[in-house]
Design an enzyme around this catalytic site. Structure first.
Site, PDB file in Angstrom:
ATOM      1  N   LYS A 121       0.827  -1.205   0.000  1.00 20.53           N
ATOM      2  CA  LYS A 121       0.000   0.000   0.000  1.00 20.53           C
ATOM      3  C   LYS A 121       0.861   1.255   0.000  1.00 20.53           C
ATOM      4  O   LYS A 121       0.657   2.183  -0.784  1.00 20.53           O
ATOM      5  CB  LYS A 121      -0.933  -0.014   1.221  1.00 20.53           C
ATOM      6  CG  LYS A 121      -1.909   1.166   1.289  1.00 20.53           C
ATOM      7  CD  LYS A 121      -1.390   2.332   2.103  1.00 20.53           C
ATOM      8  CE  LYS A 121      -1.287   2.007   3.565  1.00 20.53           C
ATOM      9  NZ  LYS A 121      -0.906   3.192   4.386  1.00 20.53           N
ATOM     10  N   ASP A 139      -5.964   1.137   1.173  1.00 19.92           N
ATOM     11  CA  ASP A 139      -5.835   1.206   2.627  1.00 19.92           C
ATOM     12  C   ASP A 139      -7.174   0.794   3.236  1.00 19.92           C
ATOM     13  O   ASP A 139      -8.072   0.318   2.526  1.00 19.92           O
ATOM     14  CB  ASP A 139      -5.396   2.607   3.074  1.00 19.92           C
ATOM     15  CG  ASP A 139      -6.465   3.670   2.829  1.00 19.92           C
ATOM     16  OD1 ASP A 139      -7.505   3.351   2.214  1.00 19.92           O
ATOM     17  OD2 ASP A 139      -6.264   4.813   3.262  1.00 19.92           O
TER      18      ASP A 139
END
Length: 211
Positions: A121, A139
């Protein structure tokens, strides 16, 4: 409503309410973004900005950060979750970038993901923000919004969510869509007490349907 129409509706709504969504982490140098995104894990951007203002002021260069004591870094960021580990990661990132890339942040996913505390991420956020690469970082906000709006299955892991979003949204809108979904999840479609009364996507929302 088929998936294409649903995506058009979502994208149009995001463009209306969040036309200028962007990264809320404060940074003035590429490496500062890397560190800020790493620090943002399991905490808020607001909390990260508060400590990085002090951190980057006290250690204004990557070399100074690399030479800083972990204990001193910890004292600055101790209000963040996992501060002890993150303090080590700050120093580790600084050392890695200096030793392998002369202090520059490379446009290289494989290398970025190998940095201390930097996962998939975080690497995607860096690639999108610094290099405008068409990626969508997933996220907790992006994952939640995706599953609530039937853009992904409730059982999908983050990589599956990322893959689906990358395929259904136009490539030239990936970076903006990423920020829009984060902001939508952060300020509207919150985990607890989402603002459903203000939302025009309730007709295609799994959460609203089941509550």
């Amino acid at each position: 409503m088929n998936k294409l129409d649903r995506v058009k509706l979502i994208s149009s709504y995001f463009d209306e309410i969040l036309p200028n969504a962007k990264c809320e982490l404060e940074y003035s140098k590429p490496y500062e973004l890397v560190i800020a995104v790493m620090l943002s894990s399991q905490t808020t951007d607001k909390s990260v900005n508060k400590v990085t203002r002090v951190l980057f002021s006290k250690y204004p260069t990557l070399k100074m950060l690399a030479n800083a004591k972990v204990e001193d870094i910890f004292e600055i960021i101790k209000t963040l979750g996992l501060a002890s580990t993150k303090a080590k990661n700050v120093k580790g990132i600084a050392l890695e970038l200096l030793e392998k890339y002369n202090g520059e942040v490379p446009h290289n996913f494989s290398y970025l993901v190998s940095l201390p505390g930097v996962g998939r991420k975080t690497s995607n956020v860096i690639l999108a923000e610094l290099f405008n690469e068409p990626v969508i970082a997933v996220d907790t906000h992006v994952e939640r919004v995706s599953k609530r709006l039937y853009l992904a299955s409730e059982k999908d892991n983050v990589i599956q969510v990322e893959d689906k979003l990358m395929r259904i949204f136009p490539q030239d809108k990936h970076v903006l869509t990423h920020h829009q979904m984060i902001h939508f999840g952060r300020y509207f479609c919150k985990s607890q007490n989402p603002k459903c009364a203000e939302c025009r996507l309730t007709s295609i929302c799994r959460y609203f349907k089941n509550k």
